[in-house]
Design a protein around this motif. Structure first.
Motif, PDB file in Angstrom:
ATOM      1  N   THR A  11      87.871  33.581 -66.623  1.00  0.00           N
ATOM      2  CA  THR A  11      87.764  32.754 -65.136  1.00  0.00           C
ATOM      3  C   THR A  11      89.194  31.964 -64.990  1.00  0.00           C
ATOM      4  O   THR A  11      89.679  32.040 -64.023  1.00  0.00           O
ATOM      5  CB  THR A  11      86.622  31.843 -65.035  1.00  0.00           C
ATOM      6  N   LEU A  12      89.479  31.389 -65.799  1.00  0.00           N
ATOM      7  CA  LEU A  12      90.695  30.405 -65.938  1.00  0.00           C
ATOM      8  C   LEU A  12      91.987  31.483 -65.842  1.00  0.00           C
ATOM      9  O   LEU A  12      92.985  31.242 -64.972  1.00  0.00           O
ATOM     10  CB  LEU A  12      90.974  29.556 -67.166  1.00  0.00           C
ATOM     11  N   SER A  13      91.895  32.425 -66.661  1.00  0.00           N
ATOM     12  CA  SER A  13      93.044  33.483 -66.707  1.00  0.00           C
ATOM     13  C   SER A  13      93.321  34.016 -65.133  1.00  0.00           C
ATOM     14  O   SER A  13      94.307  34.103 -64.623  1.00  0.00           O
ATOM     15  CB  SER A  13      92.967  34.576 -67.655  1.00  0.00           C
ATOM     16  N   LYS A  14      92.250  34.432 -64.567  1.00  0.00           N
ATOM     17  CA  LYS A  14      92.196  34.824 -63.099  1.00  0.00           C
ATOM     18  C   LYS A  14      92.686  33.856 -61.897  1.00  0.00           C
ATOM     19  O   LYS A  14      93.461  34.286 -61.141  1.00  0.00           O
ATOM     20  CB  LYS A  14      90.692  35.228 -62.655  1.00  0.00           C
ATOM     21  N   VAL A  15      92.103  32.868 -62.441  1.00  0.00           N
ATOM     22  CA  VAL A  15      92.727  31.439 -61.691  1.00  0.00           C
ATOM     23  C   VAL A  15      94.388  31.337 -61.681  1.00  0.00           C
ATOM     24  O   VAL A  15      94.971  31.316 -60.520  1.00  0.00           O
ATOM     25  CB  VAL A  15      92.007  30.225 -61.925  1.00  0.00           C
ATOM     26  N   ILE A  16      94.862  31.216 -62.871  1.00  0.00           N
ATOM     27  CA  ILE A  16      96.192  31.084 -63.046  1.00  0.00           C
ATOM     28  C   ILE A  16      97.024  32.243 -62.531  1.00  0.00           C
ATOM     29  O   ILE A  16      97.966  32.349 -61.941  1.00  0.00           O
ATOM     30  CB  ILE A  16      96.257  30.931 -64.380  1.00  0.00           C
TER      31      ILE A  16
END
Length: 227
Positions: A11-16
């Motif tokens: 999820t964080l990877s997608k946001v970044i």
């Protein structure tokens, strides 16, 4: 500019990744240390990245080991560690292992982008300056090209492709090399996609009466040259 994001929290990877793409970066994402090393040690992909964003707590192989191995193999790509580990000892260990910068989670998106700009400044003068060839200028801060005739804002891949050409002025770039540098591995882009974007750029250069243009070299690729 092409970045490798090594972050196991999807999820964080997608946001970044979304944040970076919105700011004209090309991003490849991997989710464990083993996959990261396979990319960074491959002859085909080891030198295509302008910067690496690296988490420390990764499955299979941890971030410090990834960093140690790529530095041992001579890979000098700038690395920004992005980690929840906030102790001084963790930061010192990361920097001593070869990282160029260290940012702790949670982080502000503006600070992350600023850190990346500083990171990339080490390998490209294009991140904080105007590049000028003949009467054509490319302002990297605004993604704008201009001549005495006027100016145009470039978007996304247009900007990245022209930046690549201006940083490789008078050098032939094959369509395959452009795809490798600009598009992601899972992209559906092909040779025709490269030609289409180059056509967009050519039209803008012609409208601005630019004294440089992208020419086709039959069976070789493309080159930015003076008219």
């Amino acid at each position: 500019m092409r970045l490798l994001l090594i972050e196991d929290e999807k999820t964080l990877s997608k946001v970044i990744s979304t944040l970076l793409k919105q700011n004209n970066y090309t991003v490849d994402s991997v989710f464990d240390g083993k996959e990261a090393l396979q990319l960074l040690n491959s002859n085909e992909t080891s030198n295509i990245y302008d910067g690496i964003i690296l988490d420390l707590i990764l499955p299979k192989i941890n971030g410090i080991e990834v960093l140690n191995q790529i530095r041992k193999n001579g890979n000098k790509t700038p690395v920004l560690i992005l980690s929840a580990k906030s102790e001084i000892d963790d930061k010192v260990k990361g920097l001593d292992s070869g990282a160029n910068d260290y940012l702790t989670k949670p982080f502000d998106s503006k600070e992350l982008l600023a850190r990346i700009r500083v990171l990339l400044r080490q390998t490209s003068i294009a991140t904080n300056s105007v590049i000028k060839i003949a009467n054509l200028s490319l302002d990297s801060s605004s993604c704008r090209i201009s001549t005495p005739k006027g100016c145009y804002n470039l978007v996304g891949k247009e900007y990245q492709i022209l930046l690549l050409f201006m940083n490789n002025y008078n050098c032939i770039l094959s369509a395959e090399k452009i795809m490798e540098k600009i598009w992601e591995f899972d992209s559906e882009a092909n040779i025709n996609t490269v030609w289409t974007y180059i056509s967009y750029i050519r039209r803008k250069l012609e409208a601005l009466e630019s004294k440089v243009q992208i020419f086709t070299k039959r069976n070789l690729g493309y080159i930015l040259e003076k008219l």
